[in-house]
Scaffold this motif. Structure first.
Motif, PDB file in Angstrom:
ATOM      1  N   ASP A 127      23.982  18.339 -18.723  1.00  0.00           N
ATOM      2  CA  ASP A 127      23.858  19.890 -19.435  1.00  0.00           C
ATOM      3  C   ASP A 127      25.327  20.094 -19.888  1.00  0.00           C
ATOM      4  O   ASP A 127      26.482  19.566 -19.429  1.00  0.00           O
ATOM      5  CB  ASP A 127      23.356  20.832 -18.467  1.00  0.00           C
ATOM      6  CG  ASP A 127      24.332  20.894 -17.328  1.00  0.00           C
ATOM      7  OD1 ASP A 127      25.268  21.882 -17.281  1.00  0.00           O
ATOM      8  OD2 ASP A 127      23.959  20.139 -16.055  1.00  0.00           O
ATOM      9  N   ALA A 130      25.574  26.045 -23.695  1.00  0.00           N
ATOM     10  CA  ALA A 130      24.964  26.158 -25.223  1.00  0.00           C
ATOM     11  C   ALA A 130      25.695  26.569 -26.241  1.00  0.00           C
ATOM     12  O   ALA A 130      25.526  26.217 -27.619  1.00  0.00           O
ATOM     13  CB  ALA A 130      23.684  27.047 -25.087  1.00  0.00           C
ATOM     14  N   PRO A 133      29.033  23.749 -29.781  1.00  0.00           N
ATOM     15  CA  PRO A 133      28.232  22.681 -30.819  1.00  0.00           C
ATOM     16  C   PRO A 133      28.901  21.336 -30.878  1.00  0.00           C
ATOM     17  O   PRO A 133      28.572  20.358 -31.212  1.00  0.00           O
ATOM     18  CB  PRO A 133      28.672  23.446 -32.042  1.00  0.00           C
ATOM     19  CG  PRO A 133      29.742  24.410 -32.042  1.00  0.00           C
ATOM     20  CD  PRO A 133      29.485  24.794 -30.368  1.00  0.00           C
ATOM     21  N   ARG A 136      26.991  19.436 -28.295  1.00  0.00           N
ATOM     22  CA  ARG A 136      25.621  18.907 -28.540  1.00  0.00           C
ATOM     23  C   ARG A 136      25.700  17.942 -29.632  1.00  0.00           C
ATOM     24  O   ARG A 136      24.900  16.941 -29.551  1.00  0.00           O
ATOM     25  CB  ARG A 136      25.004  20.299 -29.446  1.00  0.00           C
ATOM     26  CG  ARG A 136      23.785  20.126 -29.949  1.00  0.00           C
ATOM     27  CD  ARG A 136      23.038  21.359 -30.736  1.00  0.00           C
ATOM     28  NE  ARG A 136      22.594  22.087 -29.640  1.00  0.00           N
ATOM     29  CZ  ARG A 136      22.732  23.542 -29.000  1.00  0.00           C
ATOM     30  NH1 ARG A 136      23.524  24.190 -30.085  1.00  0.00           N
ATOM     31  NH2 ARG A 136      21.970  24.046 -28.314  1.00  0.00           N
ATOM     32  N   LYS A 137      26.856  17.812 -30.667  1.00  0.00           N
ATOM     33  CA  LYS A 137      26.619  16.967 -31.781  1.00  0.00           C
ATOM     34  C   LYS A 137      27.208  15.438 -30.955  1.00  0.00           C
ATOM     35  O   LYS A 137      26.678  14.392 -31.148  1.00  0.00           O
ATOM     36  CB  LYS A 137      27.937  17.197 -32.789  1.00  0.00           C
ATOM     37  CG  LYS A 137      27.996  16.138 -33.820  1.00  0.00           C
ATOM     38  CD  LYS A 137      28.969  16.530 -34.865  1.00  0.00           C
ATOM     39  CE  LYS A 137      29.012  15.328 -35.944  1.00  0.00           C
ATOM     40  NZ  LYS A 137      30.189  15.878 -36.806  1.00  0.00           N
ATOM     41  N   TYR A 139      26.894  14.369 -27.815  1.00  0.00           N
ATOM     42  CA  TYR A 139      25.737  13.872 -26.875  1.00  0.00           C
ATOM     43  C   TYR A 139      24.816  13.303 -27.631  1.00  0.00           C
ATOM     44  O   TYR A 139      23.922  12.463 -27.340  1.00  0.00           O
ATOM     45  CB  TYR A 139      25.531  14.667 -25.688  1.00  0.00           C
ATOM     46  CG  TYR A 139      26.441  15.051 -24.621  1.00  0.00           C
ATOM     47  CD1 TYR A 139      26.844  13.831 -24.013  1.00  0.00           C
ATOM     48  CD2 TYR A 139      27.174  15.949 -24.352  1.00  0.00           C
ATOM     49  CE1 TYR A 139      27.894  13.777 -23.039  1.00  0.00           C
ATOM     50  CE2 TYR A 139      28.038  16.278 -23.499  1.00  0.00           C
ATOM     51  CZ  TYR A 139      28.394  15.033 -22.727  1.00  0.00           C
ATOM     52  OH  TYR A 139      29.647  15.262 -21.763  1.00  0.00           O
ATOM     53  N   THR A 140      24.239  14.176 -28.751  1.00  0.00           N
ATOM     54  CA  THR A 140      23.194  13.817 -29.543  1.00  0.00           C
ATOM     55  C   THR A 140      23.600  12.148 -30.136  1.00  0.00           C
ATOM     56  O   THR A 140      22.712  11.400 -30.244  1.00  0.00           O
ATOM     57  CB  THR A 140      22.875  14.610 -30.534  1.00  0.00           C
ATOM     58  OG1 THR A 140      22.401  15.924 -30.028  1.00  0.00           O
ATOM     59  CG2 THR A 140      21.890  14.286 -31.802  1.00  0.00           C
ATOM     60  N   GLU A 146      17.695  16.524 -27.050  1.00  0.00           N
ATOM     61  CA  GLU A 146      17.783  17.858 -26.295  1.00  0.00           C
ATOM     62  C   GLU A 146      16.584  18.290 -26.020  1.00  0.00           C
ATOM     63  O   GLU A 146      15.567  18.273 -26.789  1.00  0.00           O
ATOM     64  CB  GLU A 146      18.276  19.073 -27.352  1.00  0.00           C
ATOM     65  CG  GLU A 146      18.505  20.270 -26.980  1.00  0.00           C
ATOM     66  CD  GLU A 146      19.087  21.349 -27.988  1.00  0.00           C
ATOM     67  OE1 GLU A 146      18.723  22.557 -28.004  1.00  0.00           O
ATOM     68  OE2 GLU A 146      20.199  20.975 -28.940  1.00  0.00           O
ATOM     69  N   GLU A 149      17.016  24.918 -23.679  1.00  0.00           N
ATOM     70  CA  GLU A 149      18.193  25.804 -23.099  1.00  0.00           C
ATOM     71  C   GLU A 149      17.604  26.317 -21.856  1.00  0.00           C
ATOM     72  O   GLU A 149      16.523  26.653 -21.779  1.00  0.00           O
ATOM     73  CB  GLU A 149      18.642  26.797 -24.220  1.00  0.00           C
ATOM     74  CG  GLU A 149      19.464  26.296 -25.323  1.00  0.00           C
ATOM     75  CD  GLU A 149      19.912  27.149 -26.185  1.00  0.00           C
ATOM     76  OE1 GLU A 149      20.396  28.353 -25.717  1.00  0.00           O
ATOM     77  OE2 GLU A 149      20.650  26.938 -27.410  1.00  0.00           O
ATOM     78  N   VAL A 165      22.484  23.768 -22.429  1.00  0.00           N
ATOM     79  CA  VAL A 165      21.720  22.654 -23.175  1.00  0.00           C
ATOM     80  C   VAL A 165      21.284  21.955 -22.216  1.00  0.00           C
ATOM     81  O   VAL A 165      22.271  21.105 -21.536  1.00  0.00           O
ATOM     82  CB  VAL A 165      22.345  22.230 -24.432  1.00  0.00           C
ATOM     83  CG1 VAL A 165      21.357  21.391 -25.109  1.00  0.00           C
ATOM     84  CG2 VAL A 165      22.532  23.429 -25.361  1.00  0.00           C
ATOM     85  N   MET A 167      19.978  17.976 -21.817  1.00  0.00           N
ATOM     86  CA  MET A 167      19.578  16.750 -22.493  1.00  0.00           C
ATOM     87  C   MET A 167      19.265  15.772 -21.448  1.00  0.00           C
ATOM     88  O   MET A 167      19.382  15.711 -20.483  1.00  0.00           O
ATOM     89  CB  MET A 167      20.740  16.521 -23.226  1.00  0.00           C
ATOM     90  CG  MET A 167      21.190  17.376 -24.460  1.00  0.00           C
ATOM     91  SD  MET A 167      22.658  16.825 -25.417  1.00  0.00           S
ATOM     92  CE  MET A 167      21.406  16.270 -27.044  1.00  0.00           C
TER      93      MET A 167
END
Length: 172
Positions: A127, A130, A133, A136-137, A139-140, A146, A149, A165, A167
């Protein structure tokens, strides 16, 4: 740069250094208007309890300076609630600022995957705030999906972050 990820289980002597690294990174976040961690919110006593349970791993350089750490747990109801399932939950992945740009994050994620698989578990979870960003990018791009949330546990909401977030990544 270190050749391989010599992550080893943390000892009680590591707790203070882990907490200091987290505070150092938390202060960097505050200084750079990143709302995620606050200095002092994760004391060495808490780290010591987690070290005693075998949850923390450390990476020190040839001078024994702490350069990276990670915490792996097998259940995480505090963040995942009713969706808490057996998995290798990654927490507190930290790299000392002077070691950024050496792919240590990727190597630590791989260490966590190997450790998780070695314990007979094929799911990795994590996690992050949130409102981040960049993570987020990051780990994606490393194969995490994802899921949703969720509210941040109340003990971590004192500095403005209210959602995380969640994941997941299935391991082969």
């Amino acid at each position: 740069m270190p050749e391989s990820a010599p992550m080893i289980a943390a000892t009680p002597d590591d707790a203070e250094d882990i907490a200091k690294l987290r505070d150092r990174l938390a202060q960097w976040m505050v200084d750079n208007d990143i709302v995620q961690w606050a200095p002092g919110e994760y004391p060495a006593a808490t780290v010591a309890e987690e070290v005693a349970r075998g949850e923390w791993f450390v990476w020190r350089d040839e001078t024994h300076t702490l350069i990276a750490v990670v915490r792996v747990v097998w259940r995480d109801a505090e963040f995942w609630g009713a969706d808490d399932a057996e998995a290798g939950y990654i927490h507190g992945l930290m790299v000392a600022p002077e070691w950024r740009g050496h792919d240590l994050g990727d190597r630590i994620i791989q260490f966590c995957a190997d450790h998780t698989l070695a314990n007979g578990i094929t799911r990795q979870r994590l996690d992050f705030a949130a409102n981040n960003p960049v993570l987020r990018k990051y780990y994606t791009a490393r194969g995490f999906t994802e899921l949703r949330e969720a509210p941040l546990p109340p003990r971590f909401q004192s500095h403005g972050t209210i959602n995380v977030v969640l994941m997941e990544k299935m391991l082969a």
